[in-house]
Each structure stands twice: as structure tokens, then as C-alpha cells.
Design an enzyme around this catalytic site. Structure first.
Site, PDB file in Angstrom:
ATOM      1  N   LYS A   9       0.831  -1.217   0.000  1.00  0.00           N
ATOM      2  CA  LYS A   9       0.000   0.000   0.000  1.00  0.00           C
ATOM      3  C   LYS A   9       0.864   1.266   0.000  1.00  0.00           C
ATOM      4  O   LYS A   9       2.064   1.209   0.262  1.00  0.00           O
ATOM      5  CB  LYS A   9      -0.942  -0.041   1.215  1.00  0.00           C
ATOM      6  CG  LYS A   9      -1.976  -1.175   1.171  1.00  0.00           C
ATOM      7  CD  LYS A   9      -2.951  -1.074   2.339  1.00  0.00           C
ATOM      8  CE  LYS A   9      -4.017  -2.153   2.297  1.00  0.00           C
ATOM      9  NZ  LYS A   9      -5.003  -2.013   3.404  1.00  0.00           N
ATOM     10  N   TYR A  49     -12.332  -2.361  -3.874  1.00  0.00           N
ATOM     11  CA  TYR A  49     -12.821  -2.473  -2.496  1.00  0.00           C
ATOM     12  C   TYR A  49     -14.356  -2.415  -2.420  1.00  0.00           C
ATOM     13  O   TYR A  49     -14.910  -2.106  -1.363  1.00  0.00           O
ATOM     14  CB  TYR A  49     -12.198  -1.391  -1.624  1.00  0.00           C
ATOM     15  CG  TYR A  49     -10.804  -1.744  -1.133  1.00  0.00           C
ATOM     16  CD1 TYR A  49     -10.599  -2.830  -0.281  1.00  0.00           C
ATOM     17  CD2 TYR A  49      -9.692  -1.001  -1.499  1.00  0.00           C
ATOM     18  CE1 TYR A  49      -9.338  -3.167   0.184  1.00  0.00           C
ATOM     19  CE2 TYR A  49      -8.415  -1.324  -1.035  1.00  0.00           C
ATOM     20  CZ  TYR A  49      -8.253  -2.408  -0.197  1.00  0.00           C
ATOM     21  OH  TYR A  49      -6.996  -2.740   0.267  1.00  0.00           O
ATOM     22  N   PHE A  57     -15.605   3.192   6.781  1.00  0.00           N
ATOM     23  CA  PHE A  57     -14.261   3.630   6.401  1.00  0.00           C
ATOM     24  C   PHE A  57     -14.013   3.553   4.890  1.00  0.00           C
ATOM     25  O   PHE A  57     -12.909   3.836   4.424  1.00  0.00           O
ATOM     26  CB  PHE A  57     -13.197   2.800   7.136  1.00  0.00           C
ATOM     27  CG  PHE A  57     -13.325   1.314   6.938  1.00  0.00           C
ATOM     28  CD1 PHE A  57     -12.834   0.687   5.800  1.00  0.00           C
ATOM     29  CD2 PHE A  57     -13.945   0.534   7.907  1.00  0.00           C
ATOM     30  CE1 PHE A  57     -12.959  -0.680   5.616  1.00  0.00           C
ATOM     31  CE2 PHE A  57     -14.077  -0.843   7.723  1.00  0.00           C
ATOM     32  CZ  PHE A  57     -13.581  -1.444   6.575  1.00  0.00           C
ATOM     33  N   ARG A  85      -1.595 -14.244   4.613  1.00  0.00           N
ATOM     34  CA  ARG A  85      -2.338 -13.600   5.707  1.00  0.00           C
ATOM     35  C   ARG A  85      -1.555 -13.710   7.021  1.00  0.00           C
ATOM     36  O   ARG A  85      -1.547 -12.787   7.824  1.00  0.00           O
ATOM     37  CB  ARG A  85      -3.724 -14.242   5.874  1.00  0.00           C
ATOM     38  CG  ARG A  85      -4.696 -14.037   4.710  1.00  0.00           C
ATOM     39  CD  ARG A  85      -5.141 -12.624   4.503  1.00  0.00           C
ATOM     40  NE  ARG A  85      -5.764 -12.003   5.662  1.00  0.00           N
ATOM     41  CZ  ARG A  85      -6.447 -10.865   5.608  1.00  0.00           C
ATOM     42  NH1 ARG A  85      -6.626 -10.225   4.456  1.00  0.00           N
ATOM     43  NH2 ARG A  85      -6.957 -10.326   6.693  1.00  0.00           N
ATOM     44  N   THR A  91      -5.203  -6.967  10.848  1.00  0.00           N
ATOM     45  CA  THR A  91      -5.548  -5.721  10.144  1.00  0.00           C
ATOM     46  C   THR A  91      -5.058  -4.496  10.909  1.00  0.00           C
ATOM     47  O   THR A  91      -4.576  -3.531  10.315  1.00  0.00           O
ATOM     48  CB  THR A  91      -7.082  -5.626   9.967  1.00  0.00           C
ATOM     49  OG1 THR A  91      -7.542  -6.826   9.334  1.00  0.00           O
ATOM     50  CG2 THR A  91      -7.468  -4.434   9.123  1.00  0.00           C
ATOM     51  N   ARG A 102       2.701  -6.150   9.116  1.00  0.00           N
ATOM     52  CA  ARG A 102       1.972  -4.993   9.631  1.00  0.00           C
ATOM     53  C   ARG A 102       2.528  -4.512  10.971  1.00  0.00           C
ATOM     54  O   ARG A 102       2.591  -3.304  11.234  1.00  0.00           O
ATOM     55  CB  ARG A 102       0.480  -5.322   9.719  1.00  0.00           C
ATOM     56  CG  ARG A 102      -0.195  -5.237   8.339  1.00  0.00           C
ATOM     57  CD  ARG A 102      -1.559  -5.835   8.329  1.00  0.00           C
ATOM     58  NE  ARG A 102      -2.350  -5.429   7.160  1.00  0.00           N
ATOM     59  CZ  ARG A 102      -3.495  -5.988   6.816  1.00  0.00           C
ATOM     60  NH1 ARG A 102      -4.006  -6.967   7.559  1.00  0.00           N
ATOM     61  NH2 ARG A 102      -4.148  -5.575   5.739  1.00  0.00           N
ATOM     62  N   ASN A 112      -2.023   0.399   6.682  1.00  0.00           N
ATOM     63  CA  ASN A 112      -1.505  -0.849   7.255  1.00  0.00           C
ATOM     64  C   ASN A 112      -0.642  -1.674   6.290  1.00  0.00           C
ATOM     65  O   ASN A 112      -0.595  -2.901   6.367  1.00  0.00           O
ATOM     66  CB  ASN A 112      -2.641  -1.682   7.870  1.00  0.00           C
ATOM     67  CG  ASN A 112      -3.690  -2.093   6.855  1.00  0.00           C
ATOM     68  OD1 ASN A 112      -3.554  -1.829   5.662  1.00  0.00           O
ATOM     69  ND2 ASN A 112      -4.727  -2.758   7.325  1.00  0.00           N
ATOM     70  N   HIS A 115      -2.169  -5.304   1.500  1.00  0.00           N
ATOM     71  CA  HIS A 115      -3.438  -5.997   1.289  1.00  0.00           C
ATOM     72  C   HIS A 115      -3.111  -7.452   0.962  1.00  0.00           C
ATOM     73  O   HIS A 115      -2.102  -7.726   0.307  1.00  0.00           O
ATOM     74  CB  HIS A 115      -4.220  -5.396   0.121  1.00  0.00           C
ATOM     75  CG  HIS A 115      -5.354  -6.280  -0.335  1.00  0.00           C
ATOM     76  ND1 HIS A 115      -6.576  -6.254   0.272  1.00  0.00           N
ATOM     77  CD2 HIS A 115      -5.410  -7.245  -1.294  1.00  0.00           C
ATOM     78  CE1 HIS A 115      -7.353  -7.172  -0.306  1.00  0.00           C
ATOM     79  NE2 HIS A 115      -6.674  -7.781  -1.261  1.00  0.00           N
ATOM     80  N   GLU A 126      -9.462 -11.354  -7.393  1.00  0.00           N
ATOM     81  CA  GLU A 126      -8.586 -10.184  -7.258  1.00  0.00           C
ATOM     82  C   GLU A 126      -7.412 -10.243  -8.237  1.00  0.00           C
ATOM     83  O   GLU A 126      -6.972  -9.219  -8.760  1.00  0.00           O
ATOM     84  CB  GLU A 126      -8.090 -10.066  -5.818  1.00  0.00           C
ATOM     85  CG  GLU A 126      -9.205  -9.684  -4.850  1.00  0.00           C
ATOM     86  CD  GLU A 126      -8.756  -9.597  -3.402  1.00  0.00           C
ATOM     87  OE1 GLU A 126      -9.609  -9.313  -2.548  1.00  0.00           O
ATOM     88  OE2 GLU A 126      -7.552  -9.801  -3.119  1.00  0.00           O
TER      89      GLU A 126
HETATM   90  P1  IDP Z   1      -7.753  -6.866   5.782  1.00  0.00           P
HETATM   91  O1  IDP Z   1      -6.988  -5.860   4.935  1.00  0.00           O
HETATM   92  O2  IDP Z   1      -6.937  -7.322   6.957  1.00  0.00           O
HETATM   93  O3  IDP Z   1      -8.318  -8.018   4.969  1.00  0.00           O
HETATM   94  P2  IDP Z   1     -10.459  -5.789   5.866  1.00  0.00           P
HETATM   95  O4  IDP Z   1     -11.421  -5.982   6.989  1.00  0.00           O
HETATM   96  O5  IDP Z   1     -10.699  -6.562   4.592  1.00  0.00           O
HETATM   97  O6  IDP Z   1      -8.984  -6.074   6.429  1.00  0.00           O
HETATM   98  O7  IDP Z   1     -10.435  -4.244   5.544  1.00  0.00           O
HETATM   99  C1  IDP Z   1      -9.842  -3.753   4.358  1.00  0.00           C
HETATM  100  C2  IDP Z   1      -9.008  -2.544   4.701  1.00  0.00           C
HETATM  101  O8  IDP Z   1      -9.857  -1.503   5.170  1.00  0.00           O
HETATM  102  C3  IDP Z   1      -7.994  -2.751   5.823  1.00  0.00           C
HETATM  103  O9  IDP Z   1      -6.772  -3.316   5.399  1.00  0.00           O
HETATM  104  C4  IDP Z   1      -7.801  -1.349   6.330  1.00  0.00           C
HETATM  105  O10 IDP Z   1      -6.899  -0.631   5.488  1.00  0.00           O
HETATM  106  C5  IDP Z   1      -9.183  -0.763   6.174  1.00  0.00           C
HETATM  107  N1  IDP Z   1      -9.939  -0.886   7.425  1.00  0.00           N
HETATM  108  C6  IDP Z   1     -10.494  -1.995   7.952  1.00  0.00           C
HETATM  109  N2  IDP Z   1     -11.111  -1.744   9.117  1.00  0.00           N
HETATM  110  C7  IDP Z   1     -10.949  -0.432   9.332  1.00  0.00           C
HETATM  111  C8  IDP Z   1     -11.368   0.445  10.391  1.00  0.00           C
HETATM  112  O11 IDP Z   1     -12.009   0.058  11.371  1.00  0.00           O
HETATM  113  N3  IDP Z   1     -10.998   1.750  10.264  1.00  0.00           N
HETATM  114  C9  IDP Z   1     -10.278   2.220   9.195  1.00  0.00           C
HETATM  115  N4  IDP Z   1      -9.861   1.418   8.196  1.00  0.00           N
HETATM  116  C10 IDP Z   1     -10.186   0.119   8.258  1.00  0.00           C
HETATM  117 MG    MG Z   2      -9.697  -7.957   3.428  1.00  0.00          MG
END
Ligand code: IDP
Ligand code: MG
Length: 137
Positions: A9, A49, A57, A85, A91, A102, A112, A115, A126
Site C-alpha cells: 500500500k 474495495y 471507512f 495472511r 488488520t 503490519r 496498514n 493488502h 482479485e
Molecule cells: P484486511 O486488509 O486485513 O483483509 P479488511 O477488513 O478486509 O482487512 O479491511 C480492508 C481494509 O480496510 C484494511 O486493510 C484497512 O486498510 C481498512 N480498514 C479496515 N477496518 C478499518 C477500520 O475500522 N478503520 C479504518 N480502516 C479500516
Molecule cells: Mg480484506
């Protein structure tokens, strides 16, 4: 053998740690079989997304993903989806295990570092979203 999609990212690209992150994949048995550095458009990031469209968010996530270039990769290996993962960590970098990408390279839940596809089915979709078959070897 499985394939999964990884994105470095904008925050991690800005920190100049592309190589350090790629080393985590290669050192743990994952092979890069496709890779490109791109600046995503709002439309492309929004489409990618789309599953998060209803989350609070979503808009911030899309804005963040277009805030600078990203590196998009296809990783191949045994259990590639799960292994990626695990290497990524939680996350929220504050909850991520020490030694994960991370935990080591990310500052916040919205910035973070990486992805990673969360299932084999999503990985297939994807990968096809970003790469044609002739770009994967
Ligand atoms: P992941 O990237 O670990 O799979 P997801 O739940 O799929 O997590 O969320 C996608 C992305 O959205 C996350 O990597 C993060 O950048 C963002 N995100 C997820 N939850 C939050 C939140 O509570 N606040 C702000 N950004 C979030
Ligand atoms: Mg995800």
C-alpha cells in the site's frame, strides 16, 4: 500450489520498504509470479474495495489507496492465501504479532502496509482484476 494477490500500500511504498516486504514473501516460500507498480485511479480503487462499500471507512480507504503508488503482486506457493495472511498479521498493526509485516512496517489500521486476499475464491477474482493470464508466469 495456490496463488494469492498482495498489494504493498501507499504508506509502505512511501517508506521505501518494498524490498523488505518482498523479502518476507520470498523467505517464506512464496514466489512472485506477477508484479507491477501503479497509481490507482479512484474508480479502480473503488471497484477493488467494492465489498466494503457499506463500511464507514470505505471513502477513507479509497482515498488512502490512491494517495500514492502501490505495488501489486501475485504470490504463488503452498497454502499461499493463508501463508500471506499469516505473514501480514492482524488488520490493526497494534494487534498484529511481532515479526509480521503490519507489526513491523505499519502505523495504523487505515495505513496498514499491505493488502492480501482472504480466501482462495477472492484471490482468484482479485488476481483477474489486476492481471491478464499473459502477465502471470
Ligand atoms: P484486511 O486488509 O486485513 O483483509 P479488511 O477488513 O478486509 O482487512 O479491511 C480492508 C481494509 O480496510 C484494511 O486493510 C484497512 O486498510 C481498512 N480498514 C479496515 N477496518 C478499518 C477500520 O475500522 N478503520 C479504518 N480502516 C479500516
Ligand atoms: Mg480484506
Amino acid at each position: 500450489m495456490e496463488k494469492t494477490l498482495s498489494i504493498i500500500k501507499p504508506d509502505a511504498v512511501k517508506k521505501n520498504v518494498i524490498g523488505k516486504i518482498i523479502d518476507r514473501f520470498e523467505s517464506n516460500g512464496l514466489k512472485i509470479v506477477a508484479m507491477k507498480r501503479v497509481l490507482l485511479s479512484k474508480e479502480v480503487a473503488g471497484d477493488f474495495y467494492a465489498i466494503h462499500k457499506e463500511r464507514p471507512f470505505y471513502n477513507d480507504l479509497v482515498e488512502f489507496m490512491i494517495s500514492g503508488p502501490v505495488v501489486v503482486m501475485v504470490l504463488e506457493g503452498n497454502d499461499a492465501v493463508k501463508k500471506n495472511r499469516e505473514l501480514m498479521g492482524d488488520t490493526d498493526p497494534k494487534k498484529a504479532q511481532p515479526g509480521t509485516i503490519r507489526s513491523d512496517f505499519a502505523d495504523s489500521i487505515d495505513a496498514n502496509a499491505v493488502h492480501g486476499s482472504d480466501s482462495l475464491e477472492n484471490a482468484t477474482n482479485e488476481i483477474a482484476f489486476f492481471f491478464s493470464q499473459t502477465e502471470i508466469h
